[in-house]
Design a protein around this motif. Structure first.
Motif, PDB file in Angstrom:
ATOM      1  N   SER A  50       0.963  -1.203   0.116  1.00  0.00           N
ATOM      2  CA  SER A  50      -0.011   0.023   0.064  1.00  0.00           C
ATOM      3  C   SER A  50       1.044   1.098  -0.166  1.00  0.00           C
ATOM      4  O   SER A  50       2.249   1.042   0.436  1.00  0.00           O
ATOM      5  CB  SER A  50      -0.911  -0.189   1.270  1.00  0.00           C
ATOM      6  N   ALA A  51       0.387   2.466  -0.485  1.00  0.00           N
ATOM      7  CA  ALA A  51       0.743   3.789  -0.452  1.00  0.00           C
ATOM      8  C   ALA A  51       1.350   4.039   1.031  1.00  0.00           C
ATOM      9  O   ALA A  51       2.361   4.663   1.274  1.00  0.00           O
ATOM     10  CB  ALA A  51       0.082   4.873  -1.050  1.00  0.00           C
ATOM     11  N   GLN A  52       0.487   3.832   1.900  1.00  0.00           N
ATOM     12  CA  GLN A  52       0.492   4.121   3.173  1.00  0.00           C
ATOM     13  C   GLN A  52       1.945   3.491   3.913  1.00  0.00           C
ATOM     14  O   GLN A  52       2.960   3.889   4.387  1.00  0.00           O
ATOM     15  CB  GLN A  52      -0.335   3.471   4.297  1.00  0.00           C
ATOM     16  N   LEU A  53       1.998   2.021   3.384  1.00  0.00           N
ATOM     17  CA  LEU A  53       3.111   1.399   3.935  1.00  0.00           C
ATOM     18  C   LEU A  53       4.394   1.940   3.344  1.00  0.00           C
ATOM     19  O   LEU A  53       5.777   1.801   4.038  1.00  0.00           O
ATOM     20  CB  LEU A  53       2.854  -0.301   3.540  1.00  0.00           C
ATOM     21  N   ILE A  54       4.512   2.196   1.897  1.00  0.00           N
ATOM     22  CA  ILE A  54       5.578   2.508   1.229  1.00  0.00           C
ATOM     23  C   ILE A  54       5.994   3.881   1.888  1.00  0.00           C
ATOM     24  O   ILE A  54       7.139   4.362   2.037  1.00  0.00           O
ATOM     25  CB  ILE A  54       5.132   2.952  -0.182  1.00  0.00           C
ATOM     26  N   LEU A  55       5.126   4.797   2.124  1.00  0.00           N
ATOM     27  CA  LEU A  55       5.414   5.968   2.993  1.00  0.00           C
ATOM     28  C   LEU A  55       5.998   5.983   4.187  1.00  0.00           C
ATOM     29  O   LEU A  55       7.101   6.351   4.602  1.00  0.00           O
ATOM     30  CB  LEU A  55       4.232   7.087   2.973  1.00  0.00           C
ATOM     31  N   HIS A  56       5.227   4.900   4.986  1.00  0.00           N
ATOM     32  CA  HIS A  56       6.247   4.440   6.362  1.00  0.00           C
ATOM     33  C   HIS A  56       7.503   4.048   6.302  1.00  0.00           C
ATOM     34  O   HIS A  56       8.281   4.491   6.975  1.00  0.00           O
ATOM     35  CB  HIS A  56       5.077   3.740   6.973  1.00  0.00           C
ATOM     36  N   ILE A  57       7.609   3.188   5.079  1.00  0.00           N
ATOM     37  CA  ILE A  57       9.009   2.709   5.157  1.00  0.00           C
ATOM     38  C   ILE A  57      10.255   3.708   4.633  1.00  0.00           C
ATOM     39  O   ILE A  57      11.374   3.858   5.477  1.00  0.00           O
ATOM     40  CB  ILE A  57       9.078   1.692   3.847  1.00  0.00           C
ATOM     41  N   ILE A  58       9.900   4.486   3.922  1.00  0.00           N
ATOM     42  CA  ILE A  58      10.721   5.933   3.355  1.00  0.00           C
ATOM     43  C   ILE A  58      10.863   6.686   4.582  1.00  0.00           C
ATOM     44  O   ILE A  58      12.057   7.407   4.954  1.00  0.00           O
ATOM     45  CB  ILE A  58      10.051   6.584   2.266  1.00  0.00           C
ATOM     46  N   THR A  59       9.784   6.889   5.401  1.00  0.00           N
ATOM     47  CA  THR A  59       9.984   7.667   6.741  1.00  0.00           C
ATOM     48  C   THR A  59      10.927   7.190   7.580  1.00  0.00           C
ATOM     49  O   THR A  59      11.635   7.905   8.307  1.00  0.00           O
ATOM     50  CB  THR A  59       8.372   8.066   7.122  1.00  0.00           C
ATOM     51  N   TYR A  72       4.565  13.247   7.983  1.00  0.00           N
ATOM     52  CA  TYR A  72       5.838  12.707   8.565  1.00  0.00           C
ATOM     53  C   TYR A  72       6.955  12.857   7.574  1.00  0.00           C
ATOM     54  O   TYR A  72       7.966  13.419   8.107  1.00  0.00           O
ATOM     55  CB  TYR A  72       5.491  11.074   9.177  1.00  0.00           C
ATOM     56  N   LEU A  73       6.765  12.197   6.571  1.00  0.00           N
ATOM     57  CA  LEU A  73       7.668  12.230   5.419  1.00  0.00           C
ATOM     58  C   LEU A  73       8.160  13.517   5.065  1.00  0.00           C
ATOM     59  O   LEU A  73       9.493  14.072   5.186  1.00  0.00           O
ATOM     60  CB  LEU A  73       7.587  11.381   4.246  1.00  0.00           C
ATOM     61  N   LEU A  74       7.348  14.704   4.701  1.00  0.00           N
ATOM     62  CA  LEU A  74       7.740  16.055   4.371  1.00  0.00           C
ATOM     63  C   LEU A  74       8.290  16.530   5.593  1.00  0.00           C
ATOM     64  O   LEU A  74       9.475  17.526   5.312  1.00  0.00           O
ATOM     65  CB  LEU A  74       6.412  16.532   3.785  1.00  0.00           C
ATOM     66  N   GLY A  75       7.824  16.535   6.664  1.00  0.00           N
ATOM     67  CA  GLY A  75       8.225  17.421   8.017  1.00  0.00           C
ATOM     68  C   GLY A  75       9.639  16.910   8.069  1.00  0.00           C
ATOM     69  O   GLY A  75      10.623  17.597   8.552  1.00  0.00           O
ATOM     70  N   GLY A  76       9.955  15.358   8.283  1.00  0.00           N
ATOM     71  CA  GLY A  76      11.191  14.814   8.333  1.00  0.00           C
ATOM     72  C   GLY A  76      12.161  15.341   7.393  1.00  0.00           C
ATOM     73  O   GLY A  76      13.209  15.836   7.843  1.00  0.00           O
ATOM     74  N   LEU A  77      11.889  15.510   6.119  1.00  0.00           N
ATOM     75  CA  LEU A  77      12.848  15.883   4.996  1.00  0.00           C
ATOM     76  C   LEU A  77      13.162  17.499   5.353  1.00  0.00           C
ATOM     77  O   LEU A  77      14.471  18.008   5.176  1.00  0.00           O
ATOM     78  CB  LEU A  77      12.237  15.731   3.661  1.00  0.00           C
ATOM     79  N   ALA A  78      12.241  18.266   5.824  1.00  0.00           N
ATOM     80  CA  ALA A  78      12.552  19.591   6.133  1.00  0.00           C
ATOM     81  C   ALA A  78      13.300  19.813   7.330  1.00  0.00           C
ATOM     82  O   ALA A  78      14.232  20.660   7.037  1.00  0.00           O
ATOM     83  CB  ALA A  78      11.140  20.299   6.090  1.00  0.00           C
ATOM     84  N   ILE A  79      13.047  19.095   8.097  1.00  0.00           N
ATOM     85  CA  ILE A  79      13.929  19.300   9.348  1.00  0.00           C
ATOM     86  C   ILE A  79      15.437  18.665   8.979  1.00  0.00           C
ATOM     87  O   ILE A  79      16.429  19.345   9.590  1.00  0.00           O
ATOM     88  CB  ILE A  79      13.430  18.422  10.506  1.00  0.00           C
ATOM     89  N   PHE A  80      15.515  17.714   8.375  1.00  0.00           N
ATOM     90  CA  PHE A  80      16.599  17.183   7.844  1.00  0.00           C
ATOM     91  C   PHE A  80      17.514  18.249   7.176  1.00  0.00           C
ATOM     92  O   PHE A  80      18.732  18.483   7.439  1.00  0.00           O
ATOM     93  CB  PHE A  80      16.750  15.953   6.851  1.00  0.00           C
ATOM     94  N   TYR A  81      16.931  19.059   6.215  1.00  0.00           N
ATOM     95  CA  TYR A  81      17.670  20.035   5.359  1.00  0.00           C
ATOM     96  C   TYR A  81      18.230  21.173   6.211  1.00  0.00           C
ATOM     97  O   TYR A  81      19.304  21.609   6.285  1.00  0.00           O
ATOM     98  CB  TYR A  81      16.751  20.508   4.308  1.00  0.00           C
ATOM     99  N   TYR A  82      17.369  21.553   7.340  1.00  0.00           N
ATOM    100  CA  TYR A  82      17.706  22.662   8.258  1.00  0.00           C
ATOM    101  C   TYR A  82      18.567  22.270   9.197  1.00  0.00           C
ATOM    102  O   TYR A  82      19.818  22.987   9.805  1.00  0.00           O
ATOM    103  CB  TYR A  82      16.396  23.330   8.817  1.00  0.00           C
TER     104      TYR A  82
END
Length: 385
Positions: free
Chosen positions: A2-11, A216-226
C-alpha cells in the motif's frame, strides 16, 4: 504494497539516516545538542519502524523488535528537550541530574525486559502473571503517560526556545543564523501531532493515515535540510561562553546588581569610546559582529559592555548595533552614489545579512518599510522643488 506502507518505510529510513548524521555531525557544530537530537530522530524512526511492522503484518514474527522499539517512546520527549537545552545554553554540558529525565524510560525498560528474552511473551496487556484487569490498567496508563509526558516536555522545550530567541539579541547582531527557527517548526509539528491525538480521543476526529504518513515524511525531510544547514550557536571561547551565560541568566532573571558595576563617570567614558568606535570604524558593517567581539575591540569585559548597553543605554546588543545599521541604510538610500543598488544591496552595504532582517528591523525602528522611506523622501524632494 500500500501507499501508506511505502510512505512509512521511506519515513522510517529517513529518520534513521537523520539520526546517523546528527550523531556523527559532519560539520562538528553544536555537537552535544546534535547527539541528543540524533537520539530523538532514532526514537521517531523506531516508532515508525513499529508502524511498518504492523502494516506489513510482521508484528507477531518480530515481537522482540516491537518490544525494543516501544522503549523509544519514553526516550522521545526528554531527548528532544535536552537537545534544545544544549542548543540554547552557552557552554552547557551534560549533568548527572539529566539522567533523571529518563526515569520513565527505565521503569518501562524493566517492565518490557521479558519481551526481549522470552519468545512467548506478549506485549502490554498480555502478561501471563498478572490479572487481565491489571494488565488493561497498566496498558492504559502507559499509553496515556507517553502522550502526557510528551506534552509536558513539549511545553518546556517550546518555552526554552522562545527564551533563546530573546537571549540571542543580547549577544548577536544578526539572529537569523542562530535563532533555531527550524527547531521551532519541529516543535510545532510535534504539537500538531499531539493535538490530533487528543482531538481523536476527545472529539472523535479522524485523519487519513496516508495524509499523516505524508506529513511525517515531508516534515522529516524539511527538518533534515535545516539540521544540515545549522550554524554553531555560540562560536566563542570557553571563558566567553561562561561570561555570556552569566549575562543571559542575569538579564533573564532581571537581577539588579547590589552595587553599580560601573560608576557614572566610568560608564560615560566607556559610552564615548563605544560610540567613537561605532561611528569612526563602523564596526556594525560586520554582519557577524557579536558582543564578545565588540567587547574585545573596546578592551572591556563582556559583563561590563552588557551592563553599559542594557542598564545605561537601555538597549540590548541587537537593538544597539542595528540602530547604526538602519542609520547607515538611510544615508545610502538618500545618496545618489548608491542609486544602482537594490534593497538587498543596500541591506548588505549597511551591515545586514538578509533582506528579511533588514525590512523587519528598519520597520521596527522607523515605523515604515525601506521602500516606504524612499518613497516618502521622493515626495519631500518633489514638494520642495
Amino acid at each position: 504494497m500500500s501507499a501508506q506502507l511505502i510512505l512509512h518505510i521511506i519515513t522510517c529510513n529517513c529518520f534513521f539516516l537523520m539520526a546517523f548524521v546528527a550523531w556523527f555531525n559532519p560539520g562538528k557544530v553544536n555537537v552535544v545538542a546534535n547527539r541528543w537530537l540524533g537520539l530523538f530522530f532514532a526514537s521517531v524512526g523506531s516508532m515508525v519502524c513499529n508502524v511498518v511492522l504492523y502494516d506489513a503484518g510482521l508484528d507477531k514474527a518480530y515481537p522482540r523488535i516491537i518490544g525494543f522499539n516501544e522503549l523509544s517512546r519514553f526516550a522521545l520527549a526528554p531527548a528532544l528537550y535536552l537537545s534544545i537545552v544544549q542548543f540554547t545554553t552557552p557552554g552547557s554540558k551534560f549533568k548527572a541530574s539529566d539522567y533523571l529525565h529518563f526515569i520513565p524510560f527505565t521503569i518501562f525498560f524493566i517492565y518490557m525486559v521479558p519481551v526481549l528474552y522470552f519468545p512467548d511473551y506478549q506485549l502490554i496487556g498480555g502478561h501471563f502473571s498478572l490479572p487481565p484487569k491489571l494488565n488493561f490498567a497498566i496498558g492504559f496508563l502507559v499509553r496515556w503517560s507517553i502522550n502526557v509526558q510528551l506534552l509536558a516536555y513539549w511545553v518546556l522545550a517550546f518555552n526554552t526556545l522562545l527564551k533563546h530567541q530573546k537571549h540571542i539579541q543580547l549577544i548577536a547582531s544578526d539572529t537569523v543564523p542562530v535563532n533555531l527557527n527550524w527547531l521551532k517548526y519541529l516543535l510545532l509539528s510535534v504539537g500538531g501531532m499531539l493535538a490530533l491525538f487528543f482531538a481523536s480521543i476527545f472529539l472523535g476526529l479522524q485523519i487519513s493515515l496516508v495524509i499523516i504518513a505524508t506529513g511525517y515524511l515531508l516534515g522529516g525531510l524539511a527538518i533534515f535540510y535545516y539540521s544540515l544547514a545549522q550554524k554553531e550557536i555560540f562560536p566563542f571561547e570557553v571563558s566567553e561562553l561562561k561570561a555570556i551565560n552569566e549575562v543571559i541568566v542575569e538579564v533573564d532573571a532581571q537581577l539588579k546588581p547590589t552595587k553599580q558595576r560601573l560608576a557614572d563617570k566610568q560608564a560615560q567614558q566607556m559610552r564615548t569610546k563605544l560610540e567613537s568606535l561605532m561611528t569612526g570604524e563602523k564596526l556594525y558593517l560586520d554582519n557577524e559582529l557579536s558582543l564578545p567581539q565588540l567587547a574585545e575591540a573596546m578592551g572591556v569585559s563582556v559583563h561590563d559592555l552588557s551592563f553599559l548597553l542594557n542598564e545605561k543605554i537601555g538597549l540590548n546588543f541587537f537593538q544597539f548595533v542595528n540602530a547604526y545599521r538602519v542609520e547607515e541604510a538611510k544615508q545610502i538610500m538618500l545618496s545618489d552614489k548608491y542609486k544602482h543598488l537594490n534593497m538587498l544591496g543596500i541591506a548588505y552595504s549597511a551591515g545586514f545579512s538578509s533582506k528579511t532582517t533588514f525590512n523587519t528591523v528598519f520597520k521596527t525602528q522607523t515605523g515604515m518599510s525601506p521602500s516606504g522611506f524612499v518613497n516618502q523622501h521622493k515626495k519631500v524632494v518633489v514638494a520642495t522643488e
